[in-house]
Design a protein around this motif. Structure first.
Motif, short mmCIF file in Angstrom:
data_model
loop_
_atom_site.label_atom_id
_atom_site.label_comp_id
_atom_site.label_asym_id
_atom_site.label_seq_id
_atom_site.Cartn_x
_atom_site.Cartn_y
_atom_site.Cartn_z
N GLU A 6 0.83 -1.07 -0.29
CA GLU A 6 0.24 -0.11 0.58
C GLU A 6 0.45 0.87 0.12
N ILE A 7 2.10 0.92 1.27
CA ILE A 7 2.78 2.59 0.82
C ILE A 7 3.50 2.67 -0.14
N MET A 14 1.89 8.74 -6.65
CA MET A 14 2.48 10.50 -6.74
C MET A 14 3.63 10.63 -7.14
N GLY A 15 4.65 9.69 -7.75
CA GLY A 15 5.40 10.14 -8.71
C GLY A 15 5.33 9.78 -9.90
N GLU A 41 0.36 1.77 -12.40
CA GLU A 41 1.11 0.47 -11.91
C GLU A 41 0.44 0.95 -10.11
N GLY A 42 1.02 1.78 -9.55
CA GLY A 42 0.91 2.29 -7.99
C GLY A 42 -0.14 1.97 -7.21
N LYS A 43 -1.49 1.61 -8.50
CA LYS A 43 -2.86 1.86 -7.39
C LYS A 43 -3.34 0.41 -7.83
N THR A 44 -2.64 -0.09 -8.41
CA THR A 44 -2.46 -1.47 -9.01
C THR A 44 -1.83 -1.96 -7.62
N GLN A 45 -0.64 -1.68 -7.05
CA GLN A 45 0.23 -2.44 -6.40
C GLN A 45 -0.85 -1.95 -4.90
N ASP A 53 -4.20 -7.24 3.04
CA ASP A 53 -3.19 -6.25 4.20
C ASP A 53 -5.19 -7.05 4.84
N ALA A 54 -6.34 -7.45 4.39
CA ALA A 54 -7.79 -7.23 4.12
C ALA A 54 -7.87 -8.89 4.51
#
Length: 62
Positions: A6-7, A14-15, A41-45, A53-54
């Motif tokens: 998530e992080i 953001m990048g 890619e960031g959204k997917t990750q 986590d869930a």
């Protein structure tokens, strides 16, 4: 607890936004496109991390 995916995903997203904006500002279409790809890619990750986590929360609560 927040999954590391998530992080990392949020950071990549953001990048990607920054890269896309810089590409638009400079007229660099390739950089703009790369920024859009990085965002996806960031959204997917990030979403993978949320699901992971869930699942972890569900298995530990039972």
């Amino acid at each position: 607890m927040v999954d590391k995916n998530e992080i990392k995903g949020a950071a990549k997203e953001m990048g990607g936004k920054v890269k896309e904006t810089a590409g638009k500002a400079t007229g660099n279409e390739r950089m703009e496109a790369e920024g859009k790809v990085d965002q996806v890619e960031g959204k997917t990750q990030k979403n993978y991390g949320k699901v992971k986590d869930a699942v972890k929360d569900q298995t530990h609560s039972h």
